[in-house]
Design a protein around this motif. Structure first.
Motif, short mmCIF file in Angstrom:
data_model
loop_
_atom_site.label_atom_id
_atom_site.label_comp_id
_atom_site.label_asym_id
_atom_site.label_seq_id
_atom_site.Cartn_x
_atom_site.Cartn_y
_atom_site.Cartn_z
N CYS A 132 37.35 31.54 13.71
CA CYS A 132 37.08 30.92 12.40
C CYS A 132 37.66 29.51 12.36
CB CYS A 132 37.69 31.77 11.27
SG CYS A 132 36.84 33.34 11.01
N ILE A 150 29.61 31.45 9.45
CA ILE A 150 30.51 32.22 10.32
C ILE A 150 30.25 33.70 10.05
CG2 ILE A 150 32.91 32.70 10.95
CD1 ILE A 150 33.64 29.94 9.70
N THR A 178 37.91 37.48 6.49
CA THR A 178 36.60 36.91 6.17
C THR A 178 36.57 36.38 4.74
OG1 THR A 178 35.56 38.44 7.72
CG2 THR A 178 34.13 37.48 6.01
N CYS A 194 31.10 32.46 5.17
CA CYS A 194 31.75 33.39 6.10
C CYS A 194 31.55 34.81 5.60
CB CYS A 194 33.24 33.05 6.22
SG CYS A 194 34.10 34.05 7.46
N THR A 252 28.37 34.49 0.72
CA THR A 252 29.64 34.20 1.39
C THR A 252 30.71 35.16 0.90
OG1 THR A 252 31.08 32.42 2.18
CG2 THR A 252 30.60 32.41 -0.19
#
Ligand SMILES: NC(=O)c1ccc[n+]([C@@H]2O[C@H](COP(=O)([O-])OP(=O)(O)OC[C@H]3O[C@@H](n4cnc5c(N)ncnc54)[C@H](O)[C@@H]3O)[C@@H](O)[C@H]2O)c1
Length: 269
Positions: A132, A150, A178, A194, A252
């Motif tokens: 990350c 991501i 995350t 992410c 996200t």
């Protein structure tokens, strides 16, 4: 369920190009789910760096689908720095990072040693954190502004424990990691998303070996899902394509299940 050959013909005929022009890194791309993601991303027009410790399989798979192999140990800061330098030099951008590499220990709380615990947490959790960091650093320098996707590979064991204590802990940890990354990027005003994917039992090398040694594992894995089967790497890759694509622009910090209803079913029903 479509057979593998049908999948690729469906994809090839009507769905290719969803990642056209994007640059992607897929860790653990030399086997299983990561391999499936490398193959599907390539079909969708992405330029893929297959990053893995396994040079023999990684090089062969990359050659087959027009990707490029890079040696990466996800636990090593130096290894990530080399990948970042290479990605900048070769492509000048990164659009997609898939932190997929992972290992199991099969040891419960009474059996696990500190060495095994630390090794697994290093690969499955610290490796994802370093991935990350590298992704954000590259995506902040994206020519179109601070943008990218991501994707962290978690598991249904993020929610339902198995005796492998280090594995269960690592996959629960990936959820918090995350969300924290997603919230930080959003708060900073970056368009860097992410998300985590949560596969259930998926037929990869790990499970194939277990089934060869203990045939009863196959039925047990099937029974985990109310659909009474295991998932395929293509089904997980399909979710990765969605999250990697611009279609997922409002997604996200989310957890995306690809587990045939495994965590929805009461275990005693
Ligand atoms: N197969 C399943 O049923 C299942 C279910 C839920 C989640 N997952 C998760 O999906 C991911 C992939 O699993 P899989 O079944 O495809 O496994 P796999 O063993 O087939 O592939 C894992 C890959 O990661 C690579 N790898 C291991 N350590 C590494 C390191 N330090 N640096 C770089 N690469 C490394 C291996 O060389 C291998 O190519 C893992 O994170 C796993 O926990 C798998």
């Amino acid at each position: 369920m479509a057979a593998q050959s049908e999948w690729y013909s469906i994809i090839g005929s009507s769905m290719s190009g969803r990642l056209a022009g994007k640059v992607a890194v897929v860790t653990g791309g030399a086997s299983g789910i990561g391999e499936g993601i490398v193959r599907r991303f390539s079909t969708e027009g992405a330029r893929v760096l297959l990053a893995d410790l396994d040079e023999a399989n990684g090089t062969a798979i990359a050659a087959e689908c027009g990707a490029e192999f890079v040696t990466l140990d996800v636990t090593s800061v130096e290894s990530w720095q080399a990948l970042e330098t290479k990605t900048k030099a070769d492509f000048g951008r990164l659009d997609i990072m898939v932190n997929n590499a992972g290992i199991v220990s099969n040891l419960d709380i009474t059996a696990v040693t500190l060495e095994v615990w630390q090794r697994l947490i290093n690969v499955n959790l610290t490796g994802v954190m370093l991935g990350c960091q590298t992704a954000i650093s590259l995506m902040r320098g994206h020519p179109a502004g601070e943008t990218g996707s991501i994707i962290n590979m978690a598991s249904s064991t993020s929610y339902l424990a198995i005796p492998d204590v280090a594995y269960t802990t690592s996959k629960a940890g990936v959820v918090g990691l995350t969300k924290s990354v997603a919230v930080h990027c959003a708060n900073e005003g970056f368009n860097i998303r992410c998300n985590s994917i949560h596969p259930g039992a998926t037929l990869t090398a790990i499970l194939k070996t277990a089934i060869e040694q203990m045939p009863e594992v196959e039925e047990a894995c099937k029974r985990m899902s109310p659909l009474n089967r295991m998932g395929t790497v293509e089904e997980v890759a399909a979710m990765a394509v969605f999250l990697a694509s611009d279609e997922a622009s409002f997604c996200t910090g989310g957890q995306y299940a690809v587990e045939g209803g495994t965590v929805s079913q009461h275990p005693r029903m």
